[in-house]
Design an enzyme around this catalytic site. Sequence first.
Site, PDB file in Angstrom:
ATOM      1  N   CYS A 101      40.453  45.187  40.223  1.00  0.00           N
ATOM      2  CA  CYS A 101      40.440  43.839  39.642  1.00  0.00           C
ATOM      3  C   CYS A 101      40.657  43.830  38.132  1.00  0.00           C
ATOM      4  O   CYS A 101      41.100  42.827  37.578  1.00  0.00           O
ATOM      5  CB  CYS A 101      39.122  43.146  39.957  1.00  0.00           C
ATOM      6  SG  CYS A 101      38.809  42.944  41.715  1.00  0.00           S
ATOM      7  N   HIS A 354      41.867  34.396  42.361  1.00  0.00           N
ATOM      8  CA  HIS A 354      41.655  35.710  41.758  1.00  0.00           C
ATOM      9  C   HIS A 354      42.684  36.690  42.314  1.00  0.00           C
ATOM     10  O   HIS A 354      42.409  37.419  43.269  1.00  0.00           O
ATOM     11  CB  HIS A 354      40.235  36.172  42.061  1.00  0.00           C
ATOM     12  CG  HIS A 354      39.912  37.573  41.661  1.00  0.00           C
ATOM     13  ND1 HIS A 354      40.521  38.229  40.608  1.00  0.00           N
ATOM     14  CD2 HIS A 354      39.012  38.477  42.191  1.00  0.00           C
ATOM     15  CE1 HIS A 354      40.029  39.454  40.497  1.00  0.00           C
ATOM     16  NE2 HIS A 354      39.120  39.628  41.449  1.00  0.00           N
ATOM     17  N   CYS A 385      33.725  42.104  37.149  1.00  0.00           N
ATOM     18  CA  CYS A 385      33.316  43.216  37.986  1.00  0.00           C
ATOM     19  C   CYS A 385      34.565  43.864  38.569  1.00  0.00           C
ATOM     20  O   CYS A 385      35.639  43.260  38.614  1.00  0.00           O
ATOM     21  CB  CYS A 385      32.369  42.759  39.086  1.00  0.00           C
ATOM     22  SG  CYS A 385      33.066  41.564  40.254  1.00  0.00           S
TER      23      CYS A 385
END
Length: 411
Positions: A101, A354, A385
Amino acid sequence: MANSATSYQARKVVFVDGVRTPFGKAKPDGYYAHTRADDLAVKSLRELLRRNPELPPERIDDVIFAATTQQGDQGLTLGRTVALLSGLPNTVPGFALDRMCAGAMTAVTVAAGSIGIGAQDIVVTGGVEHMGNHPMGFDASPNPRFLSEKIVAPDALNMGVTAENLHDKFPHLTKERSDAYAVASQQKYAAAVNAGKISPDLVPVALRNPELGWGLATTDELARPDTTVEGIANLKTPFRVGGKVTAGNASPLTDGATVAVMAGEDTARELGLNVGMRLVSYAFAGVEPEIMGYGPVPSTEKALERAGLSIDDIGLFELNEAFAVQVLSFLDHYGIADDDPRVNEYGGAIAMGHPLASSGVRLMIQLSRQFKEHPEVRYGVTAMCIGLGMGGTVIWENPHHADFAPVTGNE
């Protein structure tokens, strides 16, 4: 030009500008079901260059693009292929990286390190994720030692389960709080859209559907502005029977790309480039993979310590909303209220999506815009995160603040 190898010295590094595609749902009927991932990145980079005519393409020293699932049209040394497809000179190199991510965030920090020591002047950074065509972890083969040697728990590779684990670790972070936070994210995002604060950063993308013909993506596809606490209270809990994580309080599967320009502040001022914000410090940290979402807490502690700042010095937060409970655990650790107006002023990933490796730059684009609106704020944070138990944090300084001291030469 960049300093010679014998005279590297610390330089101030700035975020010049950034843009992104509208984010689309990662489904067969989503915006980008028939669009290549690398084309999303190319479209973004071309628009960024168009918006910054002061930037000579030949002065770009590198192009760094991130993707989590590096296969197919998200593979093949993505930074170099995007550079070539965007029409940059053949002299401009590029490469790809992966930190799940935080891919685009890592592209920014890698660029900052190179610029900071004088090895480079200007670097294009970004990320793309076509989760519709390349689901997270698709065709990956985790080493069996992870489980056989009990390096991680069997469920640690499932991000949704790690969010459920955070609820277990912090029982006071209830499902009701997560749902309320998620609804607030939807409402803040809708208000930002209506106020014209989102569209200036979006790159219109032409779409081709074999059945419907041509279209144009100009807005994010995933937002649900009519979401209510009552409406999401009884959604299914796909990661655990009777769990607390639902589609209502988590980010949706998303397709999209982001891109930004990083530069030495002296170079930016030499060329007349925008100085959107100055990088102060950054840090990445690890936590137990089973509680992946807690990663931004130690990474922020490290970044603050390195900057000589405290959490009270931070006036704006852009926190990635992989799951509502993940953000709440960060806010709870630092004693920040769930509805603190400093946090995600424009809403977050729960509302807009996302697309994994691209989200880090999306946070930066929004923080840079908010800095213009809040000259009273000196420092802001982008944090997120990261899968397999990590967190990443970058601290930025607002160039519109009265105490900001511009670089006047090669300092």
